[in-house]
Design a protein around this motif. Sequence first.
Motif, PDB file in Angstrom:
ATOM      1  N   HIS A  65       0.853  -1.190   0.000  1.00  0.00           N
ATOM      2  CA  HIS A  65       0.000   0.000   0.000  1.00  0.00           C
ATOM      3  C   HIS A  65       0.888   1.240   0.000  1.00  0.00           C
ATOM      4  O   HIS A  65       1.911   1.269   0.694  1.00  0.00           O
ATOM      5  CB  HIS A  65      -0.909  -0.018   1.223  1.00  0.00           C
ATOM      6  CG  HIS A  65      -1.988   1.018   1.145  1.00  0.00           C
ATOM      7  ND1 HIS A  65      -1.759   2.323   1.480  1.00  0.00           N
ATOM      8  CD2 HIS A  65      -3.268   0.945   0.736  1.00  0.00           C
ATOM      9  CE1 HIS A  65      -2.874   3.007   1.295  1.00  0.00           C
ATOM     10  NE2 HIS A  65      -3.805   2.196   0.842  1.00  0.00           N
ATOM     11  N   MET A  67       0.721   3.997   1.454  1.00  0.00           N
ATOM     12  CA  MET A  67       0.991   4.564   2.782  1.00  0.00           C
ATOM     13  C   MET A  67       2.042   3.749   3.525  1.00  0.00           C
ATOM     14  O   MET A  67       2.826   4.283   4.308  1.00  0.00           O
ATOM     15  CB  MET A  67      -0.289   4.634   3.615  1.00  0.00           C
ATOM     16  CG  MET A  67      -1.220   5.770   3.262  1.00  0.00           C
ATOM     17  SD  MET A  67      -0.384   7.303   2.874  1.00  0.00           S
ATOM     18  CE  MET A  67       0.125   7.826   4.487  1.00  0.00           C
ATOM     19  N   ALA A  68       2.050   2.429   3.263  1.00  0.00           N
ATOM     20  CA  ALA A  68       3.071   1.599   3.902  1.00  0.00           C
ATOM     21  C   ALA A  68       4.448   1.964   3.353  1.00  0.00           C
ATOM     22  O   ALA A  68       5.436   1.986   4.095  1.00  0.00           O
ATOM     23  CB  ALA A  68       2.772   0.127   3.662  1.00  0.00           C
ATOM     24  N   GLY A  71       5.434   5.034   5.062  1.00  0.00           N
ATOM     25  CA  GLY A  71       5.842   4.698   6.428  1.00  0.00           C
ATOM     26  C   GLY A  71       7.254   4.158   6.461  1.00  0.00           C
ATOM     27  O   GLY A  71       8.058   4.542   7.314  1.00  0.00           O
ATOM     28  N   PHE A  72       7.561   3.286   5.489  1.00  0.00           N
ATOM     29  CA  PHE A  72       8.911   2.727   5.445  1.00  0.00           C
ATOM     30  C   PHE A  72       9.941   3.825   5.193  1.00  0.00           C
ATOM     31  O   PHE A  72      11.025   3.829   5.787  1.00  0.00           O
ATOM     32  CB  PHE A  72       8.991   1.649   4.368  1.00  0.00           C
ATOM     33  CG  PHE A  72      10.323   0.968   4.325  1.00  0.00           C
ATOM     34  CD1 PHE A  72      10.732   0.179   5.388  1.00  0.00           C
ATOM     35  CD2 PHE A  72      11.176   1.137   3.251  1.00  0.00           C
ATOM     36  CE1 PHE A  72      11.964  -0.438   5.366  1.00  0.00           C
ATOM     37  CE2 PHE A  72      12.410   0.525   3.234  1.00  0.00           C
ATOM     38  CZ  PHE A  72      12.812  -0.273   4.290  1.00  0.00           C
ATOM     39  N   LEU A  74       9.714   6.963   6.063  1.00  0.00           N
ATOM     40  CA  LEU A  74       9.867   7.725   7.309  1.00  0.00           C
ATOM     41  C   LEU A  74      10.758   6.973   8.277  1.00  0.00           C
ATOM     42  O   LEU A  74      11.643   7.542   8.931  1.00  0.00           O
ATOM     43  CB  LEU A  74       8.473   7.937   7.910  1.00  0.00           C
ATOM     44  CG  LEU A  74       8.347   8.926   9.052  1.00  0.00           C
ATOM     45  CD1 LEU A  74       8.774  10.288   8.598  1.00  0.00           C
ATOM     46  CD2 LEU A  74       6.914   8.960   9.545  1.00  0.00           C
ATOM     47  N   PHE A  75      10.552   5.663   8.318  1.00  0.00           N
ATOM     48  CA  PHE A  75      11.345   4.811   9.195  1.00  0.00           C
ATOM     49  C   PHE A  75      12.826   4.885   8.801  1.00  0.00           C
ATOM     50  O   PHE A  75      13.692   5.082   9.655  1.00  0.00           O
ATOM     51  CB  PHE A  75      10.826   3.376   9.063  1.00  0.00           C
ATOM     52  CG  PHE A  75      11.488   2.399   9.974  1.00  0.00           C
ATOM     53  CD1 PHE A  75      11.251   2.442  11.334  1.00  0.00           C
ATOM     54  CD2 PHE A  75      12.340   1.441   9.475  1.00  0.00           C
ATOM     55  CE1 PHE A  75      11.860   1.539  12.174  1.00  0.00           C
ATOM     56  CE2 PHE A  75      12.955   0.540  10.312  1.00  0.00           C
ATOM     57  CZ  PHE A  75      12.720   0.587  11.665  1.00  0.00           C
ATOM     58  N   ALA A  78      14.375   8.229   9.767  1.00  0.00           N
ATOM     59  CA  ALA A  78      14.629   8.332  11.206  1.00  0.00           C
ATOM     60  C   ALA A  78      15.839   7.490  11.591  1.00  0.00           C
ATOM     61  O   ALA A  78      16.709   7.938  12.352  1.00  0.00           O
ATOM     62  CB  ALA A  78      13.386   7.877  11.983  1.00  0.00           C
ATOM     63  N   ILE A  79      15.912   6.279  11.047  1.00  0.00           N
ATOM     64  CA  ILE A  79      17.038   5.397  11.379  1.00  0.00           C
ATOM     65  C   ILE A  79      18.355   6.027  10.904  1.00  0.00           C
ATOM     66  O   ILE A  79      19.379   5.970  11.602  1.00  0.00           O
ATOM     67  CB  ILE A  79      16.825   4.018  10.727  1.00  0.00           C
ATOM     68  CG1 ILE A  79      15.660   3.301  11.397  1.00  0.00           C
ATOM     69  CG2 ILE A  79      18.081   3.166  10.831  1.00  0.00           C
ATOM     70  CD1 ILE A  79      15.867   2.968  12.846  1.00  0.00           C
ATOM     71  N   GLY A  81      19.131   9.065  10.792  1.00  0.00           N
ATOM     72  CA  GLY A  81      19.551  10.071  11.758  1.00  0.00           C
ATOM     73  C   GLY A  81      20.099   9.454  13.027  1.00  0.00           C
ATOM     74  O   GLY A  81      21.062   9.941  13.610  1.00  0.00           O
ATOM     75  N   VAL A  82      19.479   8.352  13.439  1.00  0.00           N
ATOM     76  CA  VAL A  82      19.844   7.753  14.723  1.00  0.00           C
ATOM     77  C   VAL A  82      21.198   7.073  14.663  1.00  0.00           C
ATOM     78  O   VAL A  82      21.887   6.938  15.671  1.00  0.00           O
ATOM     79  CB  VAL A  82      18.754   6.749  15.163  1.00  0.00           C
ATOM     80  CG1 VAL A  82      19.140   6.056  16.442  1.00  0.00           C
ATOM     81  CG2 VAL A  82      17.448   7.471  15.355  1.00  0.00           C
ATOM     82  N   SER A  84      23.959   7.996  13.978  1.00  0.00           N
ATOM     83  CA  SER A  84      25.103   8.739  14.507  1.00  0.00           C
ATOM     84  C   SER A  84      25.269   8.544  16.012  1.00  0.00           C
ATOM     85  O   SER A  84      26.304   8.930  16.561  1.00  0.00           O
ATOM     86  CB  SER A  84      24.969  10.223  14.161  1.00  0.00           C
ATOM     87  OG  SER A  84      23.687  10.683  14.447  1.00  0.00           O
ATOM     88  N   PHE A  91      22.642  13.895  16.591  1.00  0.00           N
ATOM     89  CA  PHE A  91      21.574  13.412  15.721  1.00  0.00           C
ATOM     90  C   PHE A  91      21.705  14.016  14.318  1.00  0.00           C
ATOM     91  O   PHE A  91      22.033  15.182  14.167  1.00  0.00           O
ATOM     92  CB  PHE A  91      20.246  13.844  16.353  1.00  0.00           C
ATOM     93  CG  PHE A  91      19.019  13.320  15.671  1.00  0.00           C
ATOM     94  CD1 PHE A  91      18.925  11.995  15.294  1.00  0.00           C
ATOM     95  CD2 PHE A  91      17.934  14.160  15.442  1.00  0.00           C
ATOM     96  CE1 PHE A  91      17.776  11.515  14.686  1.00  0.00           C
ATOM     97  CE2 PHE A  91      16.785  13.682  14.844  1.00  0.00           C
ATOM     98  CZ  PHE A  91      16.708  12.359  14.463  1.00  0.00           C
ATOM     99  N   LEU A  92      21.498  13.168  13.302  1.00  0.00           N
ATOM    100  CA  LEU A  92      21.454  13.603  11.907  1.00  0.00           C
ATOM    101  C   LEU A  92      22.807  14.021  11.323  1.00  0.00           C
ATOM    102  O   LEU A  92      22.860  14.601  10.257  1.00  0.00           O
ATOM    103  CB  LEU A  92      20.462  14.763  11.706  1.00  0.00           C
ATOM    104  CG  LEU A  92      18.973  14.394  11.737  1.00  0.00           C
ATOM    105  CD1 LEU A  92      18.119  15.646  11.684  1.00  0.00           C
ATOM    106  CD2 LEU A  92      18.615  13.479  10.589  1.00  0.00           C
ATOM    107  N   THR A  93      23.920  13.738  12.033  1.00  0.00           N
ATOM    108  CA  THR A  93      25.218  14.030  11.441  1.00  0.00           C
ATOM    109  C   THR A  93      25.491  13.020  10.324  1.00  0.00           C
ATOM    110  O   THR A  93      25.290  11.824  10.502  1.00  0.00           O
ATOM    111  CB  THR A  93      26.328  13.909  12.502  1.00  0.00           C
ATOM    112  OG1 THR A  93      25.961  14.718  13.614  1.00  0.00           O
ATOM    113  CG2 THR A  93      27.662  14.370  11.958  1.00  0.00           C
TER     114      THR A  93
END
Lengths: 139, 526
Positions: A65, A67-68, A71-72, A74-75, A78-79, A81-82, A84, A91-93
């Motif tokens: 889908h 939206m899925a 979502g992936f 966005l995931f 985020a990962i 950024g993390v 670092s 964060f986000l370096t």
Amino acid sequence: MRTLIFRTVAPYFTSLMLIYSVFVLLRGHNEPGGGFIGGLIAASALAIYGVACGVSPVRRAIRFHPMAIAGFGLFMAAIAGVMSIFVDVPFLTGLWIYPKVFGVELKLSTTLIFDIGVYLVVLGSITSTALALEERERD
Amino acid sequence: MASAKKSDVNLENAMVMADPALADWLVAAPLILGFIFGAICLMQRKNVLLQTRIALFGLLLMLIADIGLFINVWQNGTVVMTMGRWLPPFGITFAADMLGATFALVAGIVGLAGGIYALSDVDSTSRRYGFYPFLLLMLAGVTTAFLTGDIFNLYVWFEVLLISSFGLIVLGSERRQLDGAIKYAFLNLVATTLFLIGVAYLYGVFGTLNMADIARKAPALQEAEGPHFAIAIMFLFAFAMKAAAFPLNAWLPASYHTPRIAVSAVFAGLLTKVGVYALLRIFLTMFPADRDELGAVIAIIAALTMLVGALGALAQTDIRRVLGYLVISGIGLMLAGLALGSETGISGSIFYAAHSMIVMTALYLLAGIIGRLMGTFDLHKAGGLYQASPWLGALCLVLAFSVSGLPPFSGLWPKVLLVKGSIDVGAWWLAAAIIVSGFLTTIAMVRVFSFSFWRTRAEGLVEIGPISREGRIKLYAALGLTALTVIAGVYPEPFIQVSDRVAFELTHPQTYIDAVFGGNQEGGGQ
């Protein structure tokens, strides 16, 4: 909209645009381009396919889908950024590695992962909207 | 004021090479957790049960992160992290001082309570359409808005929370929901646009968007007059609209009663308070001199907001609309402290904001429970609840007393501080407005209580059944929040300590500037 010509050409258009969108995405780090515009190109590719051949073939073709997919993305962003946190920087370096593949030096970074995430978020959310609108039109 | 001291910052380094402490990550944790868990929920949209579990786990982790951040800030002072290793004015800074950490903590509690309540309030269709991802993303937006130290970034988080809230408010797609959503969306977008224009002017004048950097440069530009004051007024207008202060309050009662109760409750707890937070941050940290000039205007707005809110609550017949007006009345009280500008006043405002977030959410949750039992939110058709559930009546009475500011619950202490602060500066009329609005609130709440609990049930209406087993979950969420207001009312000492410390930091913006620029200062400092 569903003329024979359009229906014949649309799949080629779509595949070309999808390839081009990946090109734009990868080009984006130092030159104009990037995840956002790449995602828009990819979403319009799927929208064209939807207009020409109907919405359900598109939904079948992308398997997940929209939206899925968003979502992936966005995931992933985020990962990216993390990551670092493991090398003691904020964060986000951006973190870079330069592996040699077949004698060619590849520049890989968390920035790229972030950008692919953006690509997927834009692709997913715009496709979701476009497909919903195209579905309504047929009712 | 301490901010008048000029402080120089060495900008030649451009990057901060020092390793951040692991605890500094707490300032970004609510954002990261909210986004990661929201994204996972989006990917699991078909599997409603799994999605719900993941979301609740995420909300819990966010609350834990908020608690950790709060403890860290309480012990070690402002926690700062600038993204991507840049030096503060270049990179985007997240800076959690006591104000941000306190608000973030309360937001985490409200978010978790809303998520738990939604277990039995939001049906699986709405969950499939994204209730939990929206809730997580909105909470991430709200919390990060409290923690960011960059004004354009603040705008971004406003957008994140607004877009998520648009998603939440239309869940269900009923006609009246769409009607409410349009009013809500339109007026909020107007305010956001004004905010953005204000930010653009601000950048034109200061050449920076970092809040600490602006606060550092503001005193020098104060003498130059110019558009400085106009920018301050623009922000006041934009955020007063977001906070639903009089006369820009019309959107709130027109929209807050339309979505599901879990959504209304979280909105009432969080969204208007982000506007209040932005006002506090802008007028106390960044432009304290403009606050001094606008104090009288803000005081009048505050007094009118309290009274209009309380009077509006008296005139309503729908329980949810009564509560909507009480949210507005509370905003007036929070603005009163900003208008006073003294440490007592600001401390009262902070305490009241935290109290209001908890109690308004609890009241909406309670309204959802009694509305479900009676089958209506209309006071004309209400009645007979006392026989069905006397304990629910006790809960309602506790919350009614708390929101009106009667002892022994948490509404009393901040009002005492605010009244004291008003009388200290001779603003007797502000003190009078606080007391009168409290009195009117009492009447409005007692009206709700007596109509729905004491009045015997009219003939021909559905019998009130006991609370179903599923409905118990709702009760637990409301009870948890009520317990907090009772604790804060009976044992206010630590809460006042926290709000006093927030007020001290806000009236001494130099501490914020020092924390953000850290080791890069020359000559400035304290």
